[in-house]
Design a protein around this motif. Structure first.
Motif, PDB file in Angstrom:
ATOM      1  N   GLY A   1      -0.060   6.750  -4.572  1.00  0.00           N
ATOM      2  CA  GLY A   1       0.139   6.473  -3.145  1.00  0.00           C
ATOM      3  C   GLY A   1      -0.474   7.511  -2.233  1.00  0.00           C
ATOM      4  N   GLY A   2      -0.711   7.063  -0.999  1.00  0.00           N
ATOM      5  CA  GLY A   2      -1.249   7.942   0.032  1.00  0.00           C
ATOM      6  C   GLY A   2      -1.146   7.268   1.384  1.00  0.00           C
ATOM      7  N   ALA A   3      -1.775   7.893   2.379  1.00  0.00           N
ATOM      8  CA  ALA A   3      -1.687   7.400   3.755  1.00  0.00           C
ATOM      9  C   ALA A   3      -3.041   7.567   4.439  1.00  0.00           C
ATOM     10  CB  ALA A   3      -0.622   8.202   4.503  1.00  0.00           C
ATOM     11  N   PRO A   4      -3.242   6.819   5.537  1.00  0.00           N
ATOM     12  CA  PRO A   4      -4.491   7.016   6.284  1.00  0.00           C
ATOM     13  C   PRO A   4      -4.337   8.101   7.356  1.00  0.00           C
ATOM     14  CG  PRO A   4      -3.312   5.165   7.200  1.00  0.00           C
ATOM     15  CD  PRO A   4      -2.448   5.704   6.085  1.00  0.00           C
ATOM     16  N   TYR A   5      -5.383   8.871   7.552  1.00  0.00           N
ATOM     17  CA  TYR A   5      -5.432   9.845   8.643  1.00  0.00           C
ATOM     18  C   TYR A   5      -6.735   9.555   9.387  1.00  0.00           C
ATOM     19  CZ  TYR A   5      -2.126  11.823   5.343  1.00  0.00           C
ATOM     20  OH  TYR A   5      -1.085  11.972   4.466  1.00  0.00           O
ATOM     21  N   ALA A   6      -6.590   9.115  10.639  1.00  0.00           N
ATOM     22  CA  ALA A   6      -7.760   8.668  11.401  1.00  0.00           C
ATOM     23  C   ALA A   6      -8.583   7.677  10.571  1.00  0.00           C
ATOM     24  CB  ALA A   6      -8.603   9.853  11.854  1.00  0.00           C
ATOM     25  N   ASN A   7      -7.831   6.698  10.028  1.00  0.00           N
ATOM     26  CA  ASN A   7      -8.442   5.558   9.354  1.00  0.00           C
ATOM     27  C   ASN A   7      -8.916   5.768   7.926  1.00  0.00           C
ATOM     28  OD1 ASN A   7      -8.264   3.063  10.517  1.00  0.00           O
ATOM     29  ND2 ASN A   7      -9.706   3.608  12.133  1.00  0.00           N
TER      30      ASN A   7
ATOM     31  N   ALA B   1      -0.048   0.801  -9.878  1.00  0.00           N
ATOM     32  CA  ALA B   1       0.664   0.149  -8.772  1.00  0.00           C
ATOM     33  C   ALA B   1       0.563   1.072  -7.559  1.00  0.00           C
ATOM     34  CB  ALA B   1       2.123  -0.099  -9.146  1.00  0.00           C
ATOM     35  N   LEU B   2       0.111   0.525  -6.444  1.00  0.00           N
ATOM     36  CA  LEU B   2      -0.182   1.343  -5.261  1.00  0.00           C
ATOM     37  C   LEU B   2       0.960   1.326  -4.251  1.00  0.00           C
ATOM     38  CD1 LEU B   2      -3.854   0.089  -4.840  1.00  0.00           C
ATOM     39  CD2 LEU B   2      -3.137   2.343  -5.680  1.00  0.00           C
ATOM     40  N   PHE B   3       1.065   2.413  -3.496  1.00  0.00           N
ATOM     41  CA  PHE B   3       2.009   2.443  -2.372  1.00  0.00           C
ATOM     42  C   PHE B   3       1.389   3.245  -1.240  1.00  0.00           C
ATOM     43  CE2 PHE B   3       3.690   6.771  -3.091  1.00  0.00           C
ATOM     44  CZ  PHE B   3       3.372   6.968  -4.428  1.00  0.00           C
ATOM     45  N   THR B   4       1.810   2.921  -0.023  1.00  0.00           N
ATOM     46  CA  THR B   4       1.248   3.618   1.140  1.00  0.00           C
ATOM     47  C   THR B   4       2.260   3.686   2.266  1.00  0.00           C
ATOM     48  OG1 THR B   4      -0.671   3.711   2.645  1.00  0.00           O
ATOM     49  CG2 THR B   4       0.209   1.539   2.186  1.00  0.00           C
ATOM     50  N   THR B   5       2.111   4.693   3.128  1.00  0.00           N
ATOM     51  CA  THR B   5       2.875   4.767   4.370  1.00  0.00           C
ATOM     52  C   THR B   5       1.862   4.954   5.487  1.00  0.00           C
ATOM     53  OG1 THR B   5       3.124   7.190   4.522  1.00  0.00           O
ATOM     54  CG2 THR B   5       4.700   6.009   3.109  1.00  0.00           C
ATOM     55  N   SER B   6       2.192   4.439   6.673  1.00  0.00           N
ATOM     56  CA  SER B   6       1.254   4.602   7.794  1.00  0.00           C
ATOM     57  C   SER B   6       1.920   4.165   9.088  1.00  0.00           C
ATOM     58  CB  SER B   6      -0.013   3.769   7.574  1.00  0.00           C
ATOM     59  OG  SER B   6       0.249   2.402   7.821  1.00  0.00           O
ATOM     60  N   ASN B   7       1.172   4.236  10.150  1.00  0.00           N
ATOM     61  CA  ASN B   7       1.629   3.698  11.431  1.00  0.00           C
ATOM     62  C   ASN B   7       1.366   2.207  11.515  1.00  0.00           C
ATOM     63  OD1 ASN B   7       2.635   3.698  14.041  1.00  0.00           O
ATOM     64  ND2 ASN B   7       0.590   3.903  14.907  1.00  0.00           N
ATOM     65  N   ARG B   8       0.392   1.723  10.769  1.00  0.00           N
ATOM     66  CA  ARG B   8       0.033   0.310  10.851  1.00  0.00           C
ATOM     67  C   ARG B   8      -0.875  -0.111   9.701  1.00  0.00           C
ATOM     68  NH1 ARG B   8      -4.253  -2.433  13.136  1.00  0.00           N
ATOM     69  NH2 ARG B   8      -5.197  -0.474  13.703  1.00  0.00           N
ATOM     70  N   SER B   9      -1.819   0.749   9.402  1.00  0.00           N
ATOM     71  CA  SER B   9      -2.902   0.381   8.503  1.00  0.00           C
ATOM     72  C   SER B   9      -2.485   0.288   7.027  1.00  0.00           C
ATOM     73  CB  SER B   9      -4.006   1.435   8.647  1.00  0.00           C
ATOM     74  OG  SER B   9      -4.907   1.337   7.586  1.00  0.00           O
ATOM     75  N   ARG B  10      -3.066  -0.667   6.323  1.00  0.00           N
ATOM     76  CA  ARG B  10      -2.882  -0.776   4.863  1.00  0.00           C
ATOM     77  C   ARG B  10      -4.194  -0.450   4.151  1.00  0.00           C
ATOM     78  NH1 ARG B  10       2.118  -4.343   4.408  1.00  0.00           N
ATOM     79  NH2 ARG B  10       2.850  -4.109   6.563  1.00  0.00           N
ATOM     80  N   ARG B  11      -5.082   0.174   4.858  1.00  0.00           N
ATOM     81  CA  ARG B  11      -6.423   0.323   4.272  1.00  0.00           C
ATOM     82  C   ARG B  11      -6.466   1.299   3.097  1.00  0.00           C
ATOM     83  NH1 ARG B  11     -10.515   1.184   8.557  1.00  0.00           N
ATOM     84  NH2 ARG B  11     -11.930   1.551   6.843  1.00  0.00           N
ATOM     85  N   THR B  12      -5.483   2.194   3.020  1.00  0.00           N
ATOM     86  CA  THR B  12      -5.448   3.091   1.854  1.00  0.00           C
ATOM     87  C   THR B  12      -5.325   2.270   0.573  1.00  0.00           C
ATOM     88  OG1 THR B  12      -4.367   4.731   3.238  1.00  0.00           O
ATOM     89  CG2 THR B  12      -4.288   5.112   0.871  1.00  0.00           C
ATOM     90  N   VAL B  13      -4.493   1.231   0.633  1.00  0.00           N
ATOM     91  CA  VAL B  13      -4.314   0.354  -0.526  1.00  0.00           C
ATOM     92  C   VAL B  13      -5.624  -0.369  -0.847  1.00  0.00           C
ATOM     93  CG1 VAL B  13      -3.236  -1.837  -1.224  1.00  0.00           C
ATOM     94  CG2 VAL B  13      -1.821   0.046  -0.396  1.00  0.00           C
ATOM     95  N   ARG B  14      -6.246  -0.889   0.176  1.00  0.00           N
ATOM     96  CA  ARG B  14      -7.514  -1.630  -0.054  1.00  0.00           C
ATOM     97  C   ARG B  14      -8.584  -0.709  -0.650  1.00  0.00           C
ATOM     98  NH1 ARG B  14      -6.264  -3.930   4.963  1.00  0.00           N
ATOM     99  NH2 ARG B  14      -7.843  -2.723   6.054  1.00  0.00           N
ATOM    100  N   ALA B  15      -8.674   0.488  -0.085  1.00  0.00           N
ATOM    101  CA  ALA B  15      -9.725   1.419  -0.536  1.00  0.00           C
ATOM    102  C   ALA B  15      -9.457   1.906  -1.965  1.00  0.00           C
ATOM    103  CB  ALA B  15      -9.816   2.602   0.431  1.00  0.00           C
ATOM    104  N   LEU B  16      -8.182   2.220  -2.258  1.00  0.00           N
ATOM    105  CA  LEU B  16      -7.860   2.665  -3.621  1.00  0.00           C
ATOM    106  C   LEU B  16      -8.091   1.537  -4.618  1.00  0.00           C
ATOM    107  CD1 LEU B  16      -4.593   4.767  -3.082  1.00  0.00           C
ATOM    108  CD2 LEU B  16      -6.819   5.631  -3.837  1.00  0.00           C
ATOM    109  N   ARG B  17      -7.692   0.331  -4.223  1.00  0.00           N
ATOM    110  CA  ARG B  17      -7.877  -0.817  -5.121  1.00  0.00           C
ATOM    111  C   ARG B  17      -9.361  -0.993  -5.474  1.00  0.00           C
ATOM    112  NH1 ARG B  17      -4.533  -4.923  -6.021  1.00  0.00           N
ATOM    113  NH2 ARG B  17      -3.318  -4.682  -4.129  1.00  0.00           N
ATOM    114  N   LYS B  18     -10.202  -0.821  -4.478  1.00  0.00           N
ATOM    115  CA  LYS B  18     -11.641  -0.991  -4.690  1.00  0.00           C
ATOM    116  C   LYS B  18     -12.170   0.073  -5.672  1.00  0.00           C
ATOM    117  CE  LYS B  18     -15.875  -1.795  -2.037  1.00  0.00           C
ATOM    118  NZ  LYS B  18     -16.781  -0.691  -2.367  1.00  0.00           N
ATOM    119  N   ILE B  19     -11.812   1.319  -5.423  1.00  0.00           N
ATOM    120  CA  ILE B  19     -12.276   2.411  -6.306  1.00  0.00           C
ATOM    121  C   ILE B  19     -11.836   2.161  -7.745  1.00  0.00           C
ATOM    122  CG2 ILE B  19     -11.963   4.866  -6.873  1.00  0.00           C
ATOM    123  CD1 ILE B  19     -11.591   5.351  -3.813  1.00  0.00           C
TER     124      ILE B  19
END
Ligand code: FMN
Length: 130
Positions: free
Chosen positions: A48-54, A76-94
């Motif tokens: 898991g992780g979070a986005p910082y400035a996207n 299995a991925l997890f994320t926290t953020s203000n809104r964005s789920r892109r950390t999940v998308r980016a990790l999934r891709k890698i």
């Protein structure tokens, strides 16, 4: 089943979710900055992780890029953020590009609702490792 929990957290939110998942799994949540490589085989790796400035932190991206496909059953991925789920998308891709299977289901916690999401994070972990 062997489970591992790894995360990157700048402000502590993702760490709290990682610790809830780890508690349910009966293991320790470890920051990717404390243990830069996965050395033991895991049937399930919660990551898991979070986005910082996207974008996710470079420490987490580099960790995912280094992960050894032969030491992981699935992620299995997890994320926290203000809104964005892109950390999940980016990790999934890698991970997918590396040939590491990634669960369709992931866990999300809004940064203002971490306390309320501890129970659901444990439920998520239980569902993934059952
Ligand atoms: C500098 C900074 C930039 C952020 N940028 C985003 C962003 O682009 N999108 C978003 O949804 N949340 C953003 N956030 C919110 C964080 O992703 C959120 O607080 C997250 O829970 C932080 O995780 P951590 O406590 O594990 O570090 C940002 C927070 C900070 C401090």
């Amino acid at each position: 089943m062997k489970t591992a929990v790894r995360y990157y957290s700048k402000l502590g939110n993702t760490k709290k979710i990682a610790e809830a998942i780890a508690e349910e799994a009966g293991v320790k949540a470890i920051s990717v900055t404390d243990e830069p490589d996965l050395t033991e085989y895991a049937d399930v790796l919660f990551l898991g992780g979070a986005p910082y400035a996207n974008i996710m932190a470079p420490q987490l991206r580099e960790y995912a890029e280094r992960l050894p496909a032969d030491k992981i059953g699935r992620v299995a991925l997890f994320t926290t953020s203000n809104r964005s789920r892109r950390t999940v998308r980016a990790l999934r891709k890698i991970l997918t590009e590396k040939g590491i299977p990634v669960e369709k289901r992931y866990f999300y916690a809004h940064m203002t609702r971490i306390k309320a999401r501890i129970g659901p994070a444990k439920d998520f972990a239980g569902m993934i490792i059952k």
